[in-house]
Design a protein around this motif. Structure first.
Motif, PDB file in Angstrom:
ATOM      1  N   VAL A   8       0.998  -1.017  -0.054  1.00  0.00           N
ATOM      2  CA  VAL A   8      -0.226  -0.174  -0.302  1.00  0.00           C
ATOM      3  C   VAL A   8       0.921   1.625   0.160  1.00  0.00           C
ATOM      4  O   VAL A   8       1.832   1.482   0.829  1.00  0.00           O
ATOM      5  CB  VAL A   8      -0.899   0.581   1.475  1.00  0.00           C
ATOM      6  CG1 VAL A   8      -2.039   1.195   0.804  1.00  0.00           C
ATOM      7  CG2 VAL A   8      -1.264  -1.305   1.858  1.00  0.00           C
ATOM      8  N   ASP A  10       1.612   5.023  -1.642  1.00  0.00           N
ATOM      9  CA  ASP A  10       0.989   6.239  -3.270  1.00  0.00           C
ATOM     10  C   ASP A  10       2.363   6.800  -4.320  1.00  0.00           C
ATOM     11  O   ASP A  10       1.832   6.853  -5.368  1.00  0.00           O
ATOM     12  CB  ASP A  10       0.133   7.321  -2.725  1.00  0.00           C
ATOM     13  CG  ASP A  10       1.147   8.164  -1.934  1.00  0.00           C
ATOM     14  OD1 ASP A  10       1.956   7.842  -1.529  1.00  0.00           O
ATOM     15  OD2 ASP A  10       0.648   9.048  -1.534  1.00  0.00           O
ATOM     16  N   THR A  30       0.598  -7.342  -4.847  1.00  0.00           N
ATOM     17  CA  THR A  30      -0.930  -6.784  -5.306  1.00  0.00           C
ATOM     18  C   THR A  30      -0.560  -4.834  -4.379  1.00  0.00           C
ATOM     19  O   THR A  30       0.412  -5.368  -3.735  1.00  0.00           O
ATOM     20  CB  THR A  30      -1.793  -7.340  -4.633  1.00  0.00           C
ATOM     21  OG1 THR A  30      -1.771  -8.953  -4.501  1.00  0.00           O
ATOM     22  CG2 THR A  30      -2.783  -6.635  -5.443  1.00  0.00           C
ATOM     23  N   ALA A  32      -1.754  -1.092  -3.693  1.00  0.00           N
ATOM     24  CA  ALA A  32      -3.086  -0.606  -3.647  1.00  0.00           C
ATOM     25  C   ALA A  32      -2.100   0.562  -3.730  1.00  0.00           C
ATOM     26  O   ALA A  32      -1.919   1.287  -2.947  1.00  0.00           O
ATOM     27  CB  ALA A  32      -3.902  -1.228  -2.446  1.00  0.00           C
ATOM     28  N   ASP A  34      -3.981   3.936  -2.295  1.00  0.00           N
ATOM     29  CA  ASP A  34      -4.158   4.676  -1.316  1.00  0.00           C
ATOM     30  C   ASP A  34      -4.525   3.224  -0.398  1.00  0.00           C
ATOM     31  O   ASP A  34      -5.230   2.517  -0.439  1.00  0.00           O
ATOM     32  CB  ASP A  34      -5.326   5.786  -1.777  1.00  0.00           C
ATOM     33  CG  ASP A  34      -6.232   4.499  -2.435  1.00  0.00           C
ATOM     34  OD1 ASP A  34      -7.108   4.514  -2.008  1.00  0.00           O
ATOM     35  OD2 ASP A  34      -6.259   5.779  -3.966  1.00  0.00           O
ATOM     36  N   ARG A  36      -7.670   3.648   0.915  1.00  0.00           N
ATOM     37  CA  ARG A  36      -8.899   2.780   1.031  1.00  0.00           C
ATOM     38  C   ARG A  36      -9.132   1.541  -0.264  1.00  0.00           C
ATOM     39  O   ARG A  36      -9.914   0.829   0.614  1.00  0.00           O
ATOM     40  CB  ARG A  36     -10.215   4.188   0.480  1.00  0.00           C
ATOM     41  CG  ARG A  36     -11.413   4.113   1.055  1.00  0.00           C
ATOM     42  CD  ARG A  36     -12.202   5.247   0.842  1.00  0.00           C
ATOM     43  NE  ARG A  36     -11.654   5.962  -0.972  1.00  0.00           N
ATOM     44  CZ  ARG A  36     -12.343   6.713  -1.260  1.00  0.00           C
ATOM     45  NH1 ARG A  36     -13.346   8.002  -0.528  1.00  0.00           N
ATOM     46  NH2 ARG A  36     -11.669   7.837  -2.783  1.00  0.00           N
ATOM     47  N   GLU A  37      -8.394   1.765  -0.847  1.00  0.00           N
ATOM     48  CA  GLU A  37      -8.028   0.570  -1.479  1.00  0.00           C
ATOM     49  C   GLU A  37      -7.358  -0.565  -1.083  1.00  0.00           C
ATOM     50  O   GLU A  37      -7.940  -1.444  -1.472  1.00  0.00           O
ATOM     51  CB  GLU A  37      -7.427   0.576  -3.370  1.00  0.00           C
ATOM     52  CG  GLU A  37      -7.336  -0.109  -4.014  1.00  0.00           C
ATOM     53  CD  GLU A  37      -6.704  -0.142  -5.316  1.00  0.00           C
ATOM     54  OE1 GLU A  37      -6.151   1.439  -5.768  1.00  0.00           O
ATOM     55  OE2 GLU A  37      -6.315  -0.916  -6.308  1.00  0.00           O
ATOM     56  N   GLY A  38      -6.347  -0.062   0.020  1.00  0.00           N
ATOM     57  CA  GLY A  38      -5.511  -1.552   0.662  1.00  0.00           C
ATOM     58  C   GLY A  38      -6.670  -1.981   1.662  1.00  0.00           C
ATOM     59  O   GLY A  38      -6.578  -2.866   2.030  1.00  0.00           O
ATOM     60  N   ARG A  40     -10.385  -2.307   1.338  1.00  0.00           N
ATOM     61  CA  ARG A  40     -10.862  -2.797  -0.413  1.00  0.00           C
ATOM     62  C   ARG A  40     -10.265  -4.334  -0.193  1.00  0.00           C
ATOM     63  O   ARG A  40     -10.544  -5.888  -0.143  1.00  0.00           O
ATOM     64  CB  ARG A  40     -11.245  -2.215  -0.961  1.00  0.00           C
ATOM     65  CG  ARG A  40     -12.293  -2.718  -1.812  1.00  0.00           C
ATOM     66  CD  ARG A  40     -12.529  -2.112  -3.036  1.00  0.00           C
ATOM     67  NE  ARG A  40     -11.682  -1.770  -3.994  1.00  0.00           N
ATOM     68  CZ  ARG A  40     -11.366  -2.309  -5.264  1.00  0.00           C
ATOM     69  NH1 ARG A  40     -11.883  -2.998  -5.525  1.00  0.00           N
ATOM     70  NH2 ARG A  40     -10.094  -2.199  -6.025  1.00  0.00           N
ATOM     71  N   LEU A  41      -8.863  -4.525  -0.886  1.00  0.00           N
ATOM     72  CA  LEU A  41      -8.206  -5.272  -1.231  1.00  0.00           C
ATOM     73  C   LEU A  41      -8.017  -6.960  -0.362  1.00  0.00           C
ATOM     74  O   LEU A  41      -8.019  -8.142  -0.066  1.00  0.00           O
ATOM     75  CB  LEU A  41      -7.207  -5.236  -1.530  1.00  0.00           C
ATOM     76  CG  LEU A  41      -6.893  -4.921  -3.031  1.00  0.00           C
ATOM     77  CD1 LEU A  41      -5.643  -3.985  -3.159  1.00  0.00           C
ATOM     78  CD2 LEU A  41      -6.939  -5.936  -4.026  1.00  0.00           C
ATOM     79  N   LYS A  44     -10.547  -8.559   0.648  1.00  0.00           N
ATOM     80  CA  LYS A  44     -11.783  -9.476  -0.272  1.00  0.00           C
ATOM     81  C   LYS A  44     -10.838 -10.806  -0.676  1.00  0.00           C
ATOM     82  O   LYS A  44     -11.140 -11.625  -0.707  1.00  0.00           O
ATOM     83  CB  LYS A  44     -11.679  -8.552  -1.866  1.00  0.00           C
ATOM     84  CG  LYS A  44     -12.397  -9.007  -2.714  1.00  0.00           C
ATOM     85  CD  LYS A  44     -12.968  -8.411  -4.059  1.00  0.00           C
ATOM     86  CE  LYS A  44     -11.486  -8.088  -4.367  1.00  0.00           C
ATOM     87  NZ  LYS A  44     -11.398  -7.246  -5.883  1.00  0.00           N
TER      88      LYS A  44
END
Lengths: 121, 423, 321
Positions: A8, A10, A30, A32, A34, A36-38, A40-41, A44
């Motif tokens: 994670v 930027d 993988t 991310a 930002d 938020r995306e971190g 989310r991942l 999932k």
């Protein structure tokens, strides 16, 4: 089976280098860009290690780490941050990170620390 | 960009009147400004709503008994507060009797701690480096710098999160789009050029930085005008010129501050009506400077320009239309001449707007989506028919209201920038 | 006549409209190209850094000949190298710097320095400082540049690249330093310069006032107690700015006799120096001393009266705590 690492971060340059280096070291990376995306991942998919910056857009690194500690206490976290202030580092260890690397960083050293952290866990 | 801890401290002064809905969010956003050393002074100008209570409870305010002195006149201060929480230690709140924006700023100047002050509208959004950029002229000049300002941008319809512009969008309503063009013309062409010859007469009240001592020497903001931002700068310049001290007014050609413009025709009317009155009042108060070589550029160029183009132009335009109607009535119109003159003036104003858009496109290019520029060009073509006549009318009414002795500011209703942006 | 003007304005508007659209298309294309170039050079640098089987010298030569053909590409390459250089350390950082020379980008930077516009020169100087390209003779003339931005970068270069005596360029200075430049130098000394901090007393007699004031301030910032004795006579300097700065420094260096000296001097001082004296007495003196000053304040000295009131309050608070 390759071990899965979530990065994670930027800064596109650092992302690229980490991806390149860690993939060569034989991990599955993988990214991310930002916080938020971190998050989310993390909801999932499953990872064996997270490498994160502290200053991230939308959701800060500290929030991300707290989230991990609450939901997945065993998942190791390495912080990669520009801050070399003692307070920040101590605070990060208090909320439970496994290692703290300051920028500018040495990729070879990072590679070793990733290996060590994964071996312990 | 220099981030040194040794930069001079700044007091940010923001008056608030009935801002209960957004005040906490606004203050939080101000507290995140990127600058090593500053205090924020919110002046509650006798709000009738819960503005003060909101501040007291959110930021854990307690009374601050640091002494102050009324160097410049302002209404009584009820109490000064500071935060008991360490995280907000650079927040100060002044609660005073209602006296208008100028009065509130004067109270702030009297009670603030630092020598450089930055006066802003509490709800405007600062670029994170805004203060770092605005302070630079004060430090990087051989002459004394008395004030500095930057480019102001329109925030309507932009996507905003936590007091930061996340995505720049062109406003949806025509009335706001047309003002985008107006602002391009004013800032990218007008003020840039005036600053080149050091003839700036106005640093927008929405965001400007001043040398506190010079403001105090000039007597602070004037309570008796509705154009207090323009009047102050003109008076400061006048005082410096009369003392024969070499000085400069800085202008940073970067977008530093985002503000909401009126999207409602009535509010726009009141704003422009007020601007006109402010201009006339300032020019009248300082009429001694007009055409006076002692004041150099300011007396010979800036003041006459403002008189001719900001004050008289709408009147002349209106008289022209009136005269045309008269001719029409008596059937004496030379239609060939009328249509050719109309075409000439119309294409000129469009050319002017298009040039301004060109500069924007060349330099900052803040409207990233390609279809925005087509919309802007279309707006530039329509603006002379739709917005412009309305502005002329507002200014004209401003003249009439002034003669009738109207002093009121006209309450500015805001649509609530941040909340609207989230939807 | 009107029609003529109408035609001219109309054609001009049309031309500008076309120019705007072309400019936008050009910028869009360049943005896209930049992204692609960035990725390409980024990939190449990563190969060089982390792929052990990569023959760097041969590959760099090939990359330079085949890819590094336009100035835009060179500029983007330099920008990427700077970003890598800033974020990496150890072996990788050395490798990145080496790559800069292998791609002969140093030659490109020197060319810019010789003949380009000032903002490009200033950028070139910045690149040279960050990558520590040691060419002081090439940079020295820019210390006298009339353009602030260039001068600033030249100063930065010397602070960043020198191992000792980083302020030697003061000798050749002929134009006063602005406050901004002084801050810049101070900041670089504190955060960028690695060597030994010089003794600032050597510039107390410098012909430029700004350099003298800077030296007094730096004695304070770097706590050079050994210079206290040299500073004392400057409390009587003819220039009030020097007196004010000296008071501030001696106060910070805890010079014990300062309050009693200043007490005697207070009445004949001018306003700004008086304000500083109050600060100094508040830090090093006693409440009684501050109260002594009160009788010396004239009726119209509101700023000083207020300052004194605040100082007394603060000192009382400190003594009761």
């Amino acid at each position: 089976m390759k071990k899965r690492i979530l990065v994670v971060e930027d800064n596109p340059m650092i992302v690229k280098s980490l991806e390149f280096k860690l993939t060569r070291d034989g991990y599955n990376v993988t990214v991310a860009v930002d916080g938020r995306e971190g998050l989310r991942l993390l909801e999932k998919e499953a990872f064996e290690l997270v490498i994160t910056d502290l200053m991230l857009p939308f959701v800060t690194g500290n929030e991300l780490i707290e989230h991990i500690r609450k939901n997945n206490p065993e998942l190791p976290v390495i912080v990669l941050s520009t801050s070399n202030q003692e307070e920040t580092i101590i605070e990060a260890f208090e909320i439970g990170v496994n290692d703290f690397i300051t920028k500018p960083f040495s990729p070879n050293e990072l590679s070793l620390r990733v290996k060590r952290t994964l071996n312990i866990h | 960009m220099l981030q040194s801890n040794n930069l001079p401290a700044i007091s940010i002064l923001a008056p608030a009147y009935n801002e209960e809905a957004n005040i906490v969010e606004n203050v939080r956003s101000l507290l995140t400004v990127n600058y090593p050393y500053f205090e924020i002074v919110i002046i509650n100008d006798g709000s009738k709503d819960g503005t003060l209570n909101q501040l007291i409870s959110t930021f854990q305010l307690i009374e601050d008994d640091t002494p102050y002195h009324n160097f410049i006149p302002s209404k009584d201060i009820n109490r000064v507060y500071r935060s008991s929480s360490h995280s907000f230690r650079n927040l100060k709140v002044i609660d005073k009797k209602n006296g208008g924006k100028a009065d509130a700023l004067n109270a702030g100047i009297n009670a603030c701690s630092h020598e450089i002050i930055c006066c802003i509208d509490v709800d405007c959004i600062l670029e994170s480096d805004a203060l770092l950029k605005l302070i630079k002229p004060f430090l990087n000049n051989k002459n004394k710098v008395i004030a500095s300002g930057g480019i102001i941008r329109i925030a309507n319809s932009c996507i905003i999160e936590d007091g930061r512009i996340i995505e720049v969008k062109l406003p949806e309503k025509f009335i706001a789009k047309a003002q985008v063009i107006e602002y391009f013309r004013a800032f990218l062409m007008g003020r840039m050029a005036w600053s080149r010859i050091d003839g700036l007469m106005l640093i927008s009240g929405a965001f400007g930085m001043f040398d506190k001592q010079t403001v105090m020497d000039a007597g602070g903001y004037n309570h008796n005008t509705v154009g207090e931002d323009m009047e102050l700068l003109v008076r400061m310049r006048r005082v410096m010129a009369e003392k024969n001290t070499p000085y400069t007014v800085g202008f940073i050609p970067d977008p530093l501050c985002w503000t909401e413009v009126p999207q409602d025709w009535n509010i726009l009317y009141r704003q422009r009506n007020r601007w006109t009155r402010g201009t006339i009042e300032t020019l009248w108060l300082h009429r001694k400077m007009m055409f006076n070589p002692k004041y150099k550029i300011l007396g010979l160029l800036s003041a006459p320009y403002w008189m001719l183009f900001e004050w008289l132009a709408p009147i002349i335009e209106f008289c022209g239309i009136l005269f045309f109607m008269l001719l029409l009535l008596f059937g004496k119109v030379n239609w060939f001449y009328v249509s050719s003159f109309f075409l000439a003036s119309y294409s000129f104003i469009v050319l002017f707007s298009i040039t301004a858009i060109f500069f924007e496109e060349y330099s900052f290019q803040q409207y990233k989506r390609t279809n925005y520029i087509y919309k802007l060009i279309l707006t530039a073509c329509l603006e002379p028919f739709i917005l412009h006549p309305y502005i002329v009318w507002s200014s004209l009414k401003g003249n009439i209201d002034l003669i009738r002795g109207k002093k009121s500011w006209g309450e500015m209703q805001r649509t609530g920038l941040r909340n609207s942006a989230k939807t | 006549m009107n029609l003529l003007f109408a035609c001219i304005f109309f054609v001009a508007s049309l031309l500008f409209t076309i120019a705007i659209i072309l400019l936008r298309l050009f910028k869009n294309r360049r943005e896209n190209a930049k992204k692609i170039y960035q990725d390409q050079i980024g990939d190449f640098i990563n190969e060089c850094l982390f792929n052990e089987e990569f023959d760097i010298e041969a590959e760099a030569e090939r990359f330079r000949a085949e890819w590094l053909k336009t100035n835009l590409r060179r500029k983007i390459a330099i920008r990427q190298i700077l970003i890598f250089n800033e974020n990496l350390k150890g072996e990788s950082e050395k490798q990145v710097k080496r790559l800069f020379y292998l791609l002969r980008l140093d030659q490109f930077v020197f060319e810019i320095l010789k003949k380009s516009a000032w903002h490009q020169q200033s950028r070139a100087l910045y690149v040279m400082s960050e990558l520590k390209v040691l060419k002081p003779a090439l940079v020295a003339p820019f210390l006298h540049s009339k353009i602030h931005g260039v001068r600033e970068q030249a100063i930065y270069y010397f602070l960043k690249t020198s191992d000792s005596d980083p302020l030697r360029f003061f000798e050749n200075l002929t134009v006063e330093l602005t406050l901004w430049e002084q801050l810049y130098i101070q900041d670089s000394l504190q955060n960028v310069y690695q060597g030994k901090i010089p003794d600032f007393s050597q510039w107390l007699e410098h012909p430029l006032l700004s350099v003298r004031l800077f030296a007094i301030r730096m004695i304070r910032e770097f706590s050079q107690f050994e210079n206290i004795a040299t500073l004392i006579p400057m409390l009587n300097h003819r220039d009030p700015l020097v007196r004010k700065e000296t008071i501030k420094t001696l106060c910070r260096l805890n010079f014990e006799k300062l309050p009693s000296i200043l007490l005697a001097q207070f009445q004949k001082e001018e306003e700004n120096v008086k304000l500083e004296i109050i600060n100094a007495i508040r830090s090093l003196g006693t409440l009684a001393m501050l109260q002594d000053l009160r009788s010396n304040i004239k009726e119209d000295e509101n700023r000083i009266a207020l300052k004194l009131l605040k100082a007394e309050k603060k000192l009382k608070l400190l003594t009761t705590e």
